[in-house]
Design an enzyme around this catalytic site. Structure first.
Site, PDB file in Angstrom:
ATOM      1  CG  HIS A  50      -1.631  -1.107   1.197  1.00  0.00           C
ATOM      2  ND1 HIS A  50      -1.820  -1.837   2.340  1.00  0.00           N
ATOM      3  CD2 HIS A  50      -3.031  -1.449   0.424  1.00  0.00           C
ATOM      4  CE1 HIS A  50      -2.437  -3.087   1.871  1.00  0.00           C
ATOM      5  NE2 HIS A  50      -3.532  -2.569   0.908  1.00  0.00           N
ATOM      6  CG  ASP A  53       1.602  -1.308   3.455  1.00  0.00           C
ATOM      7  OD1 ASP A  53       1.455  -1.429   4.620  1.00  0.00           O
ATOM      8  OD2 ASP A  53       1.150  -1.890   2.753  1.00  0.00           O
ATOM      9  CD  GLU A 175      -7.146  -6.995  -4.603  1.00  0.00           C
ATOM     10  OE1 GLU A 175      -6.215  -6.220  -4.445  1.00  0.00           O
ATOM     11  OE2 GLU A 175      -7.325  -8.002  -3.740  1.00  0.00           O
ATOM     12  CD  GLU A 211      -8.254 -11.467  -2.326  1.00  0.00           C
ATOM     13  OE1 GLU A 211      -7.504 -10.491  -2.366  1.00  0.00           O
ATOM     14  OE2 GLU A 211      -8.839 -11.726  -1.198  1.00  0.00           O
ATOM     15  CG  HIS A 214     -11.801 -10.180  -3.699  1.00  0.00           C
ATOM     16  ND1 HIS A 214     -11.050  -8.993  -3.941  1.00  0.00           N
ATOM     17  CD2 HIS A 214     -11.461 -10.452  -2.547  1.00  0.00           C
ATOM     18  CE1 HIS A 214     -10.393  -8.816  -2.657  1.00  0.00           C
ATOM     19  NE2 HIS A 214     -10.537  -9.455  -2.032  1.00  0.00           N
ATOM     20  CG  ASP A 251      -7.967 -12.575   3.068  1.00  0.00           C
ATOM     21  OD1 ASP A 251      -8.376 -12.731   1.840  1.00  0.00           O
ATOM     22  OD2 ASP A 251      -7.849 -11.466   3.762  1.00  0.00           O
ATOM     23  CG  ASP A 284      -4.726 -10.713  -0.020  1.00  0.00           C
ATOM     24  OD1 ASP A 284      -4.248 -10.621   1.230  1.00  0.00           O
ATOM     25  OD2 ASP A 284      -5.329  -9.627  -0.446  1.00  0.00           O
TER      26      ASP A 284
HETATM   27  C1  3MF Z   1      -9.128  -6.862   0.587  1.00  0.00           C
HETATM   28  C2  3MF Z   1      -7.985  -7.174  -0.409  1.00  0.00           C
HETATM   29  C3  3MF Z   1      -6.924  -6.360  -0.074  1.00  0.00           C
HETATM   30  C4  3MF Z   1      -6.058  -5.823  -1.347  1.00  0.00           C
HETATM   31  C5  3MF Z   1      -4.915  -4.873  -1.054  1.00  0.00           C
HETATM   32  C6  3MF Z   1      -4.268  -4.496  -2.172  1.00  0.00           C
HETATM   33  C7  3MF Z   1      -5.957  -5.929   2.105  1.00  0.00           C
HETATM   34  O1  3MF Z   1      -9.928  -7.971   0.429  1.00  0.00           O
HETATM   35  O2  3MF Z   1      -7.761  -8.010  -0.828  1.00  0.00           O
HETATM   36  O3  3MF Z   1      -6.098  -6.542   1.110  1.00  0.00           O
HETATM   37  O4  3MF Z   1      -5.696  -7.142  -1.723  1.00  0.00           O
HETATM   38  O5  3MF Z   1      -5.438  -3.739  -0.325  1.00  0.00           O
HETATM   39  O6  3MF Z   1      -4.913  -3.716  -2.978  1.00  0.00           O
HETATM   40 MG    MG Z   2      -6.596  -8.845  -2.275  1.00  0.00          MG
END
Ligand code: 3MF
Ligand code: MG
Length: 345
Positions: A50, A53, A175, A211, A214, A251, A284
């Site tokens: 991020h 970060d 994403e 992801e 997701h 996750d 992730d």
């Molecule tokens: C939330 C995510 C995020 C993103 C990250 C990078 C914190 O569901 O997946 O993880 O992956 O912010 O964009």
């Molecule tokens: Mg993610």
């Protein structure tokens, strides 16, 4: 021809303190340098960031200072043999982003979101990476009537264009996630992300990060989402993990809930020769809250081990048998072939 080898990446948020919405941290915070050392030890080459970060407290720093700090971070990565994969503007944690950034109902917040994204571009350029990841976390609604979806789509497009213009050498990987933290996100799927990118100022520079969880939360099959993006040459990163049905974003370790689904994801990456594109495989994944601090990176090691085992399963898949089953329209036989291959019998 030797098969290309995969490059793995990880974000500092994947080595967490074990806090959840129902309780405080159960493990001490891991210092950033220790995260980098853990990445090296686990065989992860790429670091995902991020913006804050990479440059903590960047909201209170001048643009010049932000660039200087990002350059120092780049040096730190270089020294450890690591490379930055992407930078993502973290709009959802700041007070200005309470109602979303690009689609906030507050015009001052929308301006802030674009400015913050431009700073992320600066950070990425100084780090030496060329991907901005956009997870549009709060770009959506919890009360359907609170935002105009037509207006919101235009605002998202304008934000993408602003980032493309601010970073002429940057690519954007969207994403998508259908919900959490909002009820309905404006970019819930890969199709939405690619359609938006196609309408942007420079479509060639807009792709996606997929992801697994997701896609599952959107009721979709992650490997099909990947296939759709791969066919368009738009899969620029992945966040592999797992998700046990329609609940909060878990996750979980890659393959932990649906090993066959994980196999299908690896197989589609293999079939597209994803590794040869140089794009990273990110996980992730979060350590379970119950995990003790000394072994709180095991989820990353397991995810990578599962991935590599599934690469092997993909490379040894009885393709000829599968093709015979398909030619005979005997999908029951195909089902059995897949299951027996995965079971090793
Ligand atoms: C939330 C995510 C995020 C993103 C990250 C990078 C914190 O569901 O997946 O993880 O992956 O912010 O964009
Ligand atoms: Mg993610």
């Amino acid at each position: 021809m030797a098969a290309a080898t995969y490059r793995f990446s990880v974000g500092p948020w994947n080595i967490g303190r074990g806090a959840d919405p129902f309780g405080p941290p159960v493990r001490p915070a891991v210092a950033f340098d220790d995260v980098l050392d853990a990445a090296v030890k686990l065989g992860f080459e790429g670091i995902q960031f991020h913006d804050d970060d990479a440059v903590p407290d960047l909201e209170n720093l001048s643009p010049a200072k932000i660039v200087a700090e990002a350059k120092a971070m780049r040096q730190k990565l270089d020294d450890k043999g690591l490379v930055p994969e992407f930078v993502a503007p973290r709009l959802w944690e700041h007070a200005h982003g309470v109602d979303g950034g690009y689609t906030s109902n507050d015009p001052a917040a929308r301006t802030w979101a674009i400015e913050r994204s431009k700073r992320s571009v600066d950070v990425a350029a100084a780090l030496g990476c060329d991907i901005i990841v956009l997870w549009p976390a709060r770009e959506g609604t919890s009360v359907r009537e609170s935002k105009n979806p037509i207006e919101a789509s235009r605002q998202l497009l304008a934000a993408i264009d602003a980032i493309l213009i601010a970073g002429p050498s940057m690519r954007i990987a969207i994403e998508p996630k259908p919900n959490e933290p909002v009820d309905h996100a404006f970019i819930p799927t890969i199709g939405h992300a690619l359609a938006l990118g196609a309408r942007s100022f420079d479509p060639a520079r807009v792709g996606v990060l997929i992801e697994s969880a997701h896609a599952i939360l959107a009721g979709l099959d992650p490997s099909d989402e990947m296939g759709f993006a791969l066919a368009a040459g738009k899969l620029w990163s992945v966040h592999l993990n797992d998700q046990n049905g329609l609940k909060f974003d878990q996750d979980k370790v890659f393959g932990a809930a649906n090993l066959r689904g994980a196999f299908d994801q690896v197989r589609v990456l293999e079939n597209a020769n994803y590794a040869a594109t140089g794009a990273f495989v990110g996980f992730d994944v979060k350590a379970q809250r119950t995990q003790k601090a000394e072994s709180a990176t095991a989820h990353l090691a397991t995810s990578k081990a599962v991935f590599l085992a599934l690469v092997e399963k993909s490379r040894t898949f009885p393709q000829r048998v599968a093709e015979e089953c398909i030619a005979a329209r005997d999908y029951e036989a195909l089902e059995r072939t897949v299951l027996e291959h995965l079971l090793g019998c």
